[in-house]
Scaffold this active site. Structure first.
Site, PDB file in Angstrom:
ATOM      1  N   SER A   1      51.754  45.273  99.296  1.00  0.00           N
ATOM      2  CA  SER A   1      51.962  46.669  99.681  1.00  0.00           C
ATOM      3  C   SER A   1      53.435  47.037  99.579  1.00  0.00           C
ATOM      4  CB  SER A   1      51.502  46.836 101.130  1.00  0.00           C
ATOM      5  OG  SER A   1      51.969  48.047 101.670  1.00  0.00           O
TER       6      SER A   1
ATOM      7  N   TYR B   1      51.225  43.887 110.462  1.00  0.00           N
ATOM      8  CA  TYR B   1      50.514  44.072 109.192  1.00  0.00           C
ATOM      9  C   TYR B   1      51.475  43.889 108.016  1.00  0.00           C
ATOM     10  CZ  TYR B   1      49.122  46.743 105.114  1.00  0.00           C
ATOM     11  OH  TYR B   1      48.914  47.127 103.815  1.00  0.00           O
TER      12      TYR B   1
ATOM     13  N   LYS C   1      51.955  40.824 104.882  1.00  0.00           N
ATOM     14  CA  LYS C   1      52.085  41.009 103.425  1.00  0.00           C
ATOM     15  C   LYS C   1      53.325  40.260 102.919  1.00  0.00           C
ATOM     16  CE  LYS C   1      48.425  43.471 102.794  1.00  0.00           C
ATOM     17  NZ  LYS C   1      47.254  42.790 102.213  1.00  0.00           N
TER      18      LYS C   1
HETATM   19  C1  UD1 Z   1      50.551  52.778 105.645  1.00  0.00           C
HETATM   20  C2  UD1 Z   1      51.335  51.560 105.256  1.00  0.00           C
HETATM   21  C3  UD1 Z   1      50.774  50.948 104.012  1.00  0.00           C
HETATM   22  C4  UD1 Z   1      49.333  50.644 104.226  1.00  0.00           C
HETATM   23  C5  UD1 Z   1      48.616  51.933 104.546  1.00  0.00           C
HETATM   24  C6  UD1 Z   1      47.148  51.648 104.780  1.00  0.00           C
HETATM   25  C7  UD1 Z   1      53.687  51.526 105.768  1.00  0.00           C
HETATM   26  C8  UD1 Z   1      55.045  52.011 105.395  1.00  0.00           C
HETATM   27  N1  UD1 Z   1      52.709  51.952 104.996  1.00  0.00           N
HETATM   28  O1  UD1 Z   1      50.873  53.781 104.712  1.00  0.00           O
HETATM   29  O2  UD1 Z   1      51.437  49.754 103.719  1.00  0.00           O
HETATM   30  O3  UD1 Z   1      48.812  50.056 103.071  1.00  0.00           O
HETATM   31  O4  UD1 Z   1      49.188  52.502 105.731  1.00  0.00           O
HETATM   32  O5  UD1 Z   1      46.774  51.600 106.098  1.00  0.00           O
HETATM   33  O6  UD1 Z   1      53.511  50.784 106.708  1.00  0.00           O
HETATM   34  N2  UD1 Z   1      50.149  61.519 108.012  1.00  0.00           N
HETATM   35  C9  UD1 Z   1      50.033  62.678 108.740  1.00  0.00           C
HETATM   36  N3  UD1 Z   1      48.908  62.871 109.501  1.00  0.00           N
HETATM   37  C10 UD1 Z   1      47.900  61.956 109.574  1.00  0.00           C
HETATM   38  C11 UD1 Z   1      48.028  60.753 108.813  1.00  0.00           C
HETATM   39  C12 UD1 Z   1      49.173  60.575 108.072  1.00  0.00           C
HETATM   40  O7  UD1 Z   1      50.914  63.539 108.720  1.00  0.00           O
HETATM   41  O8  UD1 Z   1      46.917  62.168 110.289  1.00  0.00           O
HETATM   42  C13 UD1 Z   1      51.346  61.309 107.183  1.00  0.00           C
HETATM   43  C14 UD1 Z   1      52.150  60.082 107.571  1.00  0.00           C
HETATM   44  O9  UD1 Z   1      53.099  60.392 108.541  1.00  0.00           O
HETATM   45  C15 UD1 Z   1      52.761  59.693 106.227  1.00  0.00           C
HETATM   46  C16 UD1 Z   1      51.720  60.134 105.191  1.00  0.00           C
HETATM   47  O10 UD1 Z   1      50.898  61.079 105.858  1.00  0.00           O
HETATM   48  O11 UD1 Z   1      53.928  60.415 106.003  1.00  0.00           O
HETATM   49  C17 UD1 Z   1      50.853  58.991 104.700  1.00  0.00           C
HETATM   50  O12 UD1 Z   1      50.320  58.286 105.820  1.00  0.00           O
HETATM   51  P1  UD1 Z   1      49.194  57.181 105.661  1.00  0.00           P
HETATM   52  O13 UD1 Z   1      48.109  57.669 104.784  1.00  0.00           O
HETATM   53  O14 UD1 Z   1      48.830  56.712 107.028  1.00  0.00           O
HETATM   54  O15 UD1 Z   1      49.908  55.997 104.854  1.00  0.00           O
HETATM   55  P2  UD1 Z   1      51.288  55.247 105.130  1.00  0.00           P
HETATM   56  O16 UD1 Z   1      51.659  55.294 106.556  1.00  0.00           O
HETATM   57  O17 UD1 Z   1      52.270  55.733 104.122  1.00  0.00           O
END
Ligand code: UD1
Length: 343
Positions: free
Chosen positions: A126, A151, A155
């Site tokens: 990841s 987590y 990795k």
């Molecule tokens: C995270 C992990 C990644 C992992 C993935 C799967 C990190 C940096 N990244 O990705 O390694 O494979 O989860 O579980 O640890 N967001 C919102 N509202 C929501 C959900 C998300 O605003 O309800 C935003 C988050 O703040 C982020 C973006 O959307 O900026 C993506 O979030 P998300 O899909 O959870 O993935 P990551 O956190 O990038």
């Protein structure tokens, strides 16, 4: 026919990879304990490819069961190892479970590979290993930062275990560092199936739009990005799946240049949370109910991949654009709702 073990093959990325492998002439055997996936995925894979993959249900963190599996399957040509826990937040609550499962499974598999004199493993890593990179786009040479979660740490540790194993044992490894995999197969027969409330952005968006959730919380709009919301490199899961077929072919056909190779799997483009919402609204014709809330602890500000090395050396490139990703994610959510309605 070359036979490939896909661990976690009923999961989100695993199931799409099984489809691509079968469509490229590989025979697949899946091992999965189904803690975060469903047995029906096997039938849905068969609907797409016409072939139901072989399947065994057990926990790869169990040394005896894993050893027994490898004793019975000495004809494998390679392994793609997806099976792992993957929720960042949950890993903070249950660190030992994450270490035991994610590290233990890999060690058991490596022991099994010795038994079978099997050399080739593709590992599901990841971009989380980079933390918040100092420079963007982030290359494979960027330093590994201290992990922000157990987590992410698993990795990093698994990559190190593979690096040292590949240095001294007859093992070759390719670690693929995924950025943010989203979307679903165009057939809408397989896709992401989050248990309970989704943690990830895109399933949360589609579940909100279909009426399962009231409103999306956008985590923070005070980041140093053009619109203030955090930016990620979203990549279509089918593009990710295709990269695994390329990687396994590279190993089997002895084209690796080092015993351990690492590739970023991203598109090279960063999209903000608001841009993802806009893409969803464009392709669905709907208005999404969302509100800005505080930052989510542990989130980084922005990350996107340098794709040069994967493009040149692996000969693979992500093809699908953000609107196509959101179209397929929405089609999948609607298909799930239709299926539920029919039950
Ligand atoms: C995270 C992990 C990644 C992992 C993935 C799967 C990190 C940096 N990244 O990705 O390694 O494979 O989860 O579980 O640890 N967001 C919102 N509202 C929501 C959900 C998300 O605003 O309800 C935003 C988050 O703040 C982020 C973006 O959307 O900026 C993506 O979030 P998300 O899909 O959870 O993935 P990551 O956190 O990038």
């Amino acid at each position: 026919m070359k036979r490939i073990l896909v661990t976690g093959g009923t999961g989100f990325i695993g199931s799409h990879t099984v489809v691509e492998l079968q469509q490229h002439g590989y025979e697949v055997i899946i091992v999965d304990n189904l803690v975060n996936s469903s047995i029906e995925v096997l039938d849905n894979i068969a609907k797409i490819t016409g072939i139901k993959p072989s399947f065994e249900q057990f926990d790869l963190a169990d040394p005896a069961k894993t050893a027994d599996f490898f004793n019975r399957n000495k004809d494998l040509s390679g392994i793609i190892h997806f099976a792992a826990y993957k929720a960042v937040g949950e890993s903070m609550q249950k660190p030992l479970e994450y270490y035991r499962n994610n590290i233990g499974s890999l060690l058991n598999i490596l022991e099994g590979m010795k038994t079978c004199a099997l050399g080739d493993i593709v590992f599901s890593s990841s971009c989380t290993v980079y933390g918040q990179p100092d420079e963007l786009p982030v290359t494979e040479q960027a330093p590994i930062k201290p992990a922000w979660s157990p987590y992410g740490n698993t990795k990093q540790m698994c990559e190190e275990i593979l690096r040292f194993s590949a240095a001294s044992l007859p093992i070759k490894a390719i670690a693929l560092r995924y950025f943010n995999p989203i979307g679903a197969h165009e057939s809408a027969l397989i896709g992401e199936l989050p248990l309970g409330i989704p943690n990830n952005l895109v399933p949360y968006i589609t579940q909100t739009a279909i009426g399962l959730r009231q409103s999306l919380h956008v985590f923070g709009n005070d980041y140093d990005t053009p619109d203030g919301t955090a930016m990620r490199d979203y990549i279509h899961v089918v593009d990710i799946a295709r990269a695994h077929v390329v990687a396994i072919g590279r190993m089997i056909n002895k084209r690796m240049k080092h015993n351990m190779e690492i590739f970023n799997l991203g598109t090279g483009h960063g999209f903000s949370v608001l841009e993802v919402i806009q893409s969803f609204e464009r392709v669905s014709g709907l208005k999404l109910n969302y509100k800005i809330v505080d930052r989510r602890p542990g989130d980084i500000e922005k990350v996107w991949a340098s794709t040069d090395f994967a493009n040149k050396e692996l000969g693979w490139k992500a093809e699908k654009k953000i609107d196509e990703m959101m179209t397929s994610a929405w089609k999948w959510e609607k298909a799930l709702a239709d299926r539920k309605g029919q039950q």
